[in-house]
Design a protein around this motif. Structure first.
Motif, PDB file in Angstrom:
ATOM      1  N   SER A 168      76.503  26.216  31.793  1.00 32.43           N
ATOM      2  CA  SER A 168      77.315  25.449  30.848  1.00 32.43           C
ATOM      3  C   SER A 168      77.960  26.316  29.777  1.00 32.43           C
ATOM      4  N   VAL A 169      77.454  27.535  29.568  1.00 26.40           N
ATOM      5  CA  VAL A 169      77.983  28.411  28.512  1.00 26.40           C
ATOM      6  C   VAL A 169      79.321  29.016  28.941  1.00 26.40           C
ATOM      7  N   LYS A 170      80.348  28.818  28.107  1.00 27.51           N
ATOM      8  CA  LYS A 170      81.695  29.310  28.397  1.00 27.51           C
ATOM      9  C   LYS A 170      82.063  30.538  27.572  1.00 27.51           C
ATOM     10  N   SER A 171      81.381  30.733  26.450  1.00 29.33           N
ATOM     11  CA  SER A 171      81.711  31.882  25.602  1.00 29.33           C
ATOM     12  C   SER A 171      80.458  32.446  24.946  1.00 29.33           C
ATOM     13  N   ILE A 172      80.461  33.762  24.772  1.00 26.25           N
ATOM     14  CA  ILE A 172      79.397  34.480  24.085  1.00 26.25           C
ATOM     15  C   ILE A 172      80.046  35.222  22.927  1.00 26.25           C
ATOM     16  N   GLY A 173      79.529  35.040  21.727  1.00 29.44           N
ATOM     17  CA  GLY A 173      80.146  35.595  20.529  1.00 29.44           C
ATOM     18  C   GLY A 173      79.932  37.093  20.368  1.00 29.44           C
ATOM     19  N   ALA A 190      78.483  31.646  35.816  1.00 28.56           N
ATOM     20  CA  ALA A 190      79.714  31.737  36.612  1.00 28.56           C
ATOM     21  C   ALA A 190      80.936  31.252  35.856  1.00 28.56           C
ATOM     22  N   GLY A 191      80.758  30.269  34.945  1.00 29.78           N
ATOM     23  CA  GLY A 191      81.896  29.707  34.228  1.00 29.78           C
ATOM     24  C   GLY A 191      82.259  30.430  32.951  1.00 29.78           C
ATOM     25  N   LEU A 192      81.557  31.509  32.645  1.00 29.38           N
ATOM     26  CA  LEU A 192      81.825  32.257  31.411  1.00 29.38           C
ATOM     27  C   LEU A 192      83.225  32.857  31.443  1.00 29.38           C
ATOM     28  N   SER A 193      83.982  32.647  30.363  1.00 30.33           N
ATOM     29  CA  SER A 193      85.354  33.162  30.326  1.00 30.33           C
ATOM     30  C   SER A 193      85.590  34.161  29.196  1.00 30.33           C
ATOM     31  N   LYS A 194      84.712  34.168  28.190  1.00 28.44           N
ATOM     32  CA  LYS A 194      84.936  35.069  27.051  1.00 28.44           C
ATOM     33  C   LYS A 194      83.627  35.707  26.596  1.00 28.44           C
ATOM     34  N   ILE A 195      83.673  37.029  26.455  1.00 28.29           N
ATOM     35  CA  ILE A 195      82.555  37.792  25.925  1.00 28.29           C
ATOM     36  C   ILE A 195      83.042  38.485  24.658  1.00 28.29           C
ATOM     37  N   GLY A 196      82.262  38.389  23.579  1.00 27.45           N
ATOM     38  CA  GLY A 196      82.668  38.964  22.308  1.00 27.45           C
ATOM     39  C   GLY A 196      82.429  40.460  22.225  1.00 27.45           C
ATOM     40  N   ASP A 197      83.053  41.093  21.222  1.00 28.27           N
ATOM     41  CA  ASP A 197      82.874  42.518  20.977  1.00 28.27           C
ATOM     42  C   ASP A 197      81.400  42.853  20.773  1.00 28.27           C
ATOM     43  N   SER A 198      80.975  43.981  21.323  1.00 28.89           N
ATOM     44  CA  SER A 198      79.612  44.505  21.130  1.00 28.89           C
ATOM     45  C   SER A 198      78.525  43.511  21.521  1.00 28.89           C
ATOM     46  N   ALA A 199      78.839  42.601  22.439  1.00 29.50           N
ATOM     47  CA  ALA A 199      77.889  41.538  22.809  1.00 29.50           C
ATOM     48  C   ALA A 199      76.552  42.093  23.284  1.00 29.50           C
ATOM     49  N   ASN A 220      85.677  45.384  23.199  1.00 28.69           N
ATOM     50  CA  ASN A 220      85.278  46.591  22.481  1.00 28.69           C
ATOM     51  C   ASN A 220      83.760  46.736  22.418  1.00 28.69           C
ATOM     52  N   ALA A 221      83.277  47.908  22.820  1.00 30.74           N
ATOM     53  CA  ALA A 221      81.860  48.276  22.690  1.00 30.74           C
ATOM     54  C   ALA A 221      80.914  47.261  23.331  1.00 30.74           C
ATOM     55  N   CYS A 222      81.386  46.526  24.298  1.00 25.32           N
ATOM     56  CA  CYS A 222      80.595  45.453  24.900  1.00 25.32           C
ATOM     57  C   CYS A 222      79.252  45.958  25.426  1.00 25.32           C
ATOM     58  N   PHE A 223      79.271  47.076  26.146  1.00 26.03           N
ATOM     59  CA  PHE A 223      78.040  47.636  26.717  1.00 26.03           C
ATOM     60  C   PHE A 223      77.769  49.045  26.183  1.00 26.03           C
ATOM     61  N   GLN A 224      78.307  49.350  25.051  1.00 26.55           N
ATOM     62  CA  GLN A 224      78.102  50.682  24.474  1.00 26.55           C
ATOM     63  C   GLN A 224      76.623  50.946  24.215  1.00 26.55           C
ATOM     64  N   GLY A 225      76.171  52.119  24.622  1.00 29.28           N
ATOM     65  CA  GLY A 225      74.781  52.496  24.381  1.00 29.28           C
ATOM     66  C   GLY A 225      73.777  51.872  25.331  1.00 29.28           C
ATOM     67  N   CYS A 226      74.252  51.240  26.392  1.00 26.15           N
ATOM     68  CA  CYS A 226      73.342  50.684  27.414  1.00 26.15           C
ATOM     69  C   CYS A 226      72.962  51.823  28.350  1.00 26.15           C
TER      70      CYS A 226
END
Length: 299
Positions: A168-173, A190-199, A220-226
């Motif tokens: 049900s989650v469409k966006s992550i801040g 599967a329905g996620l359409s937006k991922i926020g910076d540095s999530a 930006n920096a979504c997976f930085q340092g992973c």
């Protein structure tokens, strides 16, 4: 005759004692069962309207287990207010009733002893920094009713190894899972359409991630340092990879970049020493790899 009367009196005393003892046990059991239910509303600060009740905070600062009541004076509890339980350090567990639809910003932030949270199927919104710095929280399952997760919602939950995000989650801040350093895997809905910076910034134990087919941008920096990330699957829907998106992913050795990606910003793959980029000949992926001295192989 007197001996008979004495014996009878003795039996009556024993019977009375047994009944008294049984009564004590019954009271103890009932008290225990009552403790499993909702807390006394007087333990909480709250506000009331004609139709809704909002939990504002705690009057009883010693509580370790919160069983938030589903109504107050017959009015349903529908919201936990901003900062309601912020830095309530004794709290170890929280049970939220199925009347609640919203958890406000910073509602449980800084609850460093919080280990378990039971979220209701009625919940739709988790506010910004709602559980930030709940460093003892190990596992969290979000109900199917949740549609959005605010910025910093679970940032610095350093013990969280597993988080279930429903379809049900469409966006992550922005910075939602920032520095969740124990998180090993996460399945994005599967329905996620937006991922926020540095999530997922500095989720240093994260090993793999699937990007859903509605996502168009790796921010930006979504997976930085992973640094443990070894596997990333990019769908054809992705058209851009932003600055520092995978910077510092020192364990990443391969990434396949679809031809639909038209923009790869500077520093997107900085500090990925063993990375090979796979893509089509003449693609933006090849141009970026050549310009930044990253190994490239044609798909």
């Amino acid at each position: 005759m007197s001996e008979h009367i004495a014996a009878k009196a003795s039996r009556l005393r024993r019977l009375s004692f047994q009944r008294f003892f049984i009564g004590i046990i019954v009271i103890a059991i009932l008290a225990s069962l009552a403790g499993c239910g909702a807390d006394d509303p007087e333990d909480y600060k709250y506000s009331l309207t004609v139709t809704d009740a909002t939990i504002q905070g705690l009057n009883n600062k010693t509580l370790e287990s919160l069983h938030i009541p589903d109504d107050i004076d017959g009015v349903p509890v529908t919201k936990i207010a901003d900062k309601a339980f912020q830095k309530c350090t004794p709290v170890k567990s929280v049970s939220i009733p199925d009347t609640v639809t919203e958890i406000g910003s910073q509602a449980f932030s800084g609850c460093v002893s919080l280990e378990t949270v039971s979220l209701p199927d009625s919940l739709t919104t988790i506010g910004s920094a709602a559980f930030e710095e709940c460093e003892s929280l190990k596992k969290l399952s979000l109900p199917d009713s949740v549609s959005s997760i605010g910025p910093y919602a679970f940032a610095n939950c350093s013990s969280a190894s597993s988080i279930n995000i429903p379809d049900s989650v469409k966006s992550i801040g922005n910075k939602t899972f920032y520095n969740c350093s124990s998180l090993t895997s996460i399945k994005l809905p599967a329905g996620l359409s937006k991922i926020g910076d540095s999530a997922f910034f500095k989720c240093s134990s994260l090993k793999s991630v699937n990007i859903p087919s509605y996502v168009e941008s790796i921010p930006n920096a979504c997976f930085q340092g992973c640094s443990s990330l070894t596997k990333v699957e990019l769908p054809k829907s992705v058209t851009e990879i932003q600055t520092y998106a995978f910077s510092g992913c020192t364990g990443l050795t391969r990434i396949d970049i679809p031809s639909n990606v038209k923009t790869i910003m500077r520093h997107a793959f900085d500090d990925c020493p063993d990375l090979t980029i796979y893509g089509e000949k003449g693609s933006q992926a090849e141009k970026y790899a050549r310009a930044n001295n990253i190994k490239f192989k044609e798909l």
